[in-house]
Scaffold this motif. Structure first.
Motif, mmCIF file in Angstrom:
data_model
loop_
_atom_site.group_PDB
_atom_site.id
_atom_site.type_symbol
_atom_site.label_atom_id
_atom_site.label_comp_id
_atom_site.label_asym_id
_atom_site.label_seq_id
_atom_site.Cartn_x
_atom_site.Cartn_y
_atom_site.Cartn_z
ATOM 1 N N ASP A 238 0.814 -1.212 0.000
ATOM 2 C CA ASP A 238 0.000 0.000 0.000
ATOM 3 C C ASP A 238 0.849 1.265 0.000
ATOM 4 O OD1 ASP A 238 0.899 -0.610 2.515
ATOM 5 O OD2 ASP A 238 -0.992 -0.207 3.542
ATOM 6 N N VAL A 241 0.880 2.779 -3.557
ATOM 7 C CA VAL A 241 -0.435 2.897 -4.188
ATOM 8 C C VAL A 241 -0.464 4.012 -5.231
ATOM 9 C CG1 VAL A 241 -1.325 4.437 -2.378
ATOM 10 C CG2 VAL A 241 -2.920 3.092 -3.762
ATOM 11 N N ASN A 331 -7.537 3.618 -8.995
ATOM 12 C CA ASN A 331 -7.355 4.671 -7.998
ATOM 13 C C ASN A 331 -7.604 5.992 -8.709
ATOM 14 O OD1 ASN A 331 -6.654 6.249 -5.803
ATOM 15 N ND2 ASN A 331 -4.457 5.916 -6.002
ATOM 16 N N THR A 368 -7.574 0.063 -5.277
ATOM 17 C CA THR A 368 -6.504 0.279 -4.307
ATOM 18 C C THR A 368 -6.629 1.585 -3.543
ATOM 19 O OG1 THR A 368 -5.097 1.350 -5.963
ATOM 20 C CG2 THR A 368 -4.897 -1.054 -5.719
ATOM 21 N N GLY A 369 -7.416 2.522 -4.074
ATOM 22 C CA GLY A 369 -7.556 3.831 -3.427
ATOM 23 C C GLY A 369 -8.944 4.378 -3.640
ATOM 24 N N TRP A 392 -9.056 -2.973 -1.411
ATOM 25 C CA TRP A 392 -8.326 -2.881 -0.171
ATOM 26 C C TRP A 392 -9.224 -2.252 0.901
ATOM 27 C CZ3 TRP A 392 -2.914 -0.655 -1.976
ATOM 28 C CH2 TRP A 392 -2.270 -1.631 -2.733
ATOM 29 N N ASP A 394 -9.052 0.244 2.927
ATOM 30 C CA ASP A 394 -9.153 1.703 2.978
ATOM 31 C C ASP A 394 -9.642 2.316 1.677
ATOM 32 O OD1 ASP A 394 -8.249 1.694 5.584
ATOM 33 O OD2 ASP A 394 -6.131 1.893 4.998
ATOM 34 N N SER A 446 -6.530 -7.636 2.192
ATOM 35 C CA SER A 446 -5.419 -6.799 2.653
ATOM 36 C C SER A 446 -4.481 -6.554 1.486
ATOM 37 C CB SER A 446 -4.665 -7.489 3.792
ATOM 38 O OG SER A 446 -3.968 -8.625 3.306
ATOM 39 N N ALA A 447 -3.851 -5.379 1.467
ATOM 40 C CA ALA A 447 -2.941 -5.040 0.375
ATOM 41 C C ALA A 447 -1.832 -6.086 0.230
ATOM 42 C CB ALA A 447 -2.339 -3.662 0.626
ATOM 43 N N THR A 450 -2.503 -9.171 -2.059
ATOM 44 C CA THR A 450 -2.992 -8.907 -3.418
ATOM 45 C C THR A 450 -2.494 -9.952 -4.411
ATOM 46 O OG1 THR A 450 -3.122 -6.523 -2.986
ATOM 47 C CG2 THR A 450 -3.057 -7.217 -5.286
#
Length: 476
Positions: A238, A241, A331, A368-369, A392, A394, A446-447, A450
């Motif tokens: 992460d 990212v 992202n 991812t974001g 992910w 977050d 979880s990152a 991946t």
């Protein structure tokens, strides 16, 4: 074996040692206009033949600038066209090494017809066998279509020149002011070039690319043994990212990542990685480029620009044609908001949607974001055909930033109400769990895991079959 011309030496540098077999070495020009003598045209200015790269059959032609400037005439083109015909029969890539003065003026309409014969072969081969071009010298006028109709273009950083019109004939321009024929400009501004480097580096990178690609659109045996741990945990993934070029190297087998169109639309990363020994095409949003020291070299907004959409669409279309799975890393906050983007981004985004929606290869998306608005939908969302979507913890998926949404929803209200509305919007609408609860995300991962999840998804999708309406092609 071929003569010791520079063209031949270039082929020797590219192919496995002692593997080149020349075809058509005795061919000479037929025209005698303007005192054109056959003795002055050995091989008619182009060396053609076949060999292997890493044991893989390839067909190669290299123009010889010492013979009438490497200009393209009737027999010159006949040799290249014949090479394409053979490559299509055998299902093997075609690699062109270009160094030419362009159209052979002494052959007039024969030379014009020669260009057309090669164009037609390139179109016939498109989507059937990979086509790669390296521009090592001049490539101008109608010859400029040769590399732009192939799948990947490499260009020598100093000697390579690619142009339809030379810089000096462009109104208000000159070579000194803006060399539009240079590798730097063609790579960063025009987007016609994938890799810019010195000649020897180009050969090494062409070999690397060939090793990653299937030989043809029916080649299902392009797998390597994977010595990398399939369940390898990617710690601190992460942390990269914002620059997925770093992330892709971490999740790929043994760090393999070949980036395409490296200097163009850097806000979108495209290229190829290896997962469990298989090649996977990748598209990913980027907002930061880190240099070799790990410091920020360039920054971009998390947006889809017109150039980024076109770049990604081209990669997806190539992957679909050659049965290469596609991975996207999303992202993105929205679309580019410049006058240039406003002119083109709607059509370009439509092109990316069409490429992804039409692609029948396995498609996996990892959020991812931020994933806001229609730009999120365009980036390989489930709505347009992603087979598996991960996110992910977050990640944020929603229509827009919570603060912006609150200002619209609570318009005219006091600041406390706006703040409360933003907090509620963040929890109810932008939370990744909300998207997962509606089935738009298959799993929150979880990152660090991946690599494991993406490999597992592609393994599951290996036998994917998908029927589509009968048609020749889309019109988007």
């Amino acid at each position: 074996m071929s003569s010791s011309s520079q063209a031949s030496q270039r082929i020797f540098s590219l192919l496995d040692e002692n593997s080149f077999v020349e075809i058509g070495a005795q061919v000479k020009a037929r025209s005698t206009d303007f005192n054109l003598k056959q003795t002055e045209t050995p091989s008619d200015g182009v060396v053609t033949g076949y060999g292997v790269i890493g044991g893989k059959l390839v067909y190669v032609y290299a123009q010889d600038a010492s013979v009438l400037g490497g200009s393209v005439g009737e027999m010159h083109a006949k040799k290249i066209a014949g090479l394409y015909d053979m490559a299509l029969k055998m299902g093997a890539p075609v690699i062109g090494l270009i160094d030419s003065a362009g159209l052979r003026l002494q052959e007039a309409t024969d030379a014009l017809n020669a260009f057309g014969e090669i164009y037609r072969r390139q179109v016939s081969a498109s989507g059937v066998v990979p086509q790669i071009t390296a521009i090592l010298g001049s490539c101008g006028g109608g010859l400029a279509l040769f590399p732009t109709m192939t799948d990947f273009t490499f260009m020598e950083e100093k000697s390579g020149k690619l142009f339809v019109n030379s810089p000096n004939v462009l109104e208000g321009n000159s070579k000194e002011k803006c060399d539009t024929s240079s590798a730097a400009w063609q790579g960063s501004e025009a987007g016609n070039v994938d890799v810019v480097a010195d000649e020897q580096s180009l050969y090494a990178q062409i070999r690397e690319l060939v090793s990653l690609l299937p030989s043809n659109n029916e080649d299902t045996e392009s797998f390597d043994e994977c010595a990398d741990d399939l369940n390898r945990v990617c710690e601190n993934l992460d942390g990269s990212v914002d620059d997925p070029a770093l992330m892709l190297r971490q999740i790929s087998d043994n760090g393999i990542f070949f980036e395409t169109k490296r200097d163009y639309a850097k806000e979108m990363v495209t290229g190829f990685i290896k997962l469990n020994g298989a090649t996977v095409g990748v598209i990913a949003n980027r907002s930061v480029v880190y240099d070799e020291k790990g410091e920020v070299a360039e920054k971009f907004d998390n947006v889809l620009t017109a150039h980024a959409c076109n770049k990604a669409a081209d990669l997806v279309s190539f992957c679909d044609a050659f049965e290469i799975p596609v991975l996207s890393l999303t992202n993105v906050k929205g679309f580019g908001a410049t006058k240039c983007d406003e002119r083109h981004v709607a059509k370009s985004a439509a092109k990316l949607v069409a490429a992804l929606a039409a692609a029948t290869v396995p498609k996996v998306n990892v959020v991812t974001g931020k994933a806001y608005g229609s730009a999120y939908v365009v980036m390989n969302s489930k709505a347009i055909g992603s087979d598996m979507t991960f996110a992910w913890p977050d990640a944020e998926i929603g229509t827009m930033n919570a603060e912006h949404a609150a200002k619209i929803i609570a318009d005219g209200k006091d600041s406390a109400t706006v703040a409360d509305t933003a907090a509620a919007y963040e929890k109810l609408q932008n939370n990744v769990e909300s998207a997962a609860g509606r089935g738009y995300v298959d799993a929150i991962i979880s990152a660090a895991d991946t690599r494991k999840y993406v490999i597992g998804a592609f393994e599951m999708l290996y036998s994917k079959r998908e029927d589509r309406p009968v048609r020749k092609h889309t019109t988007v």
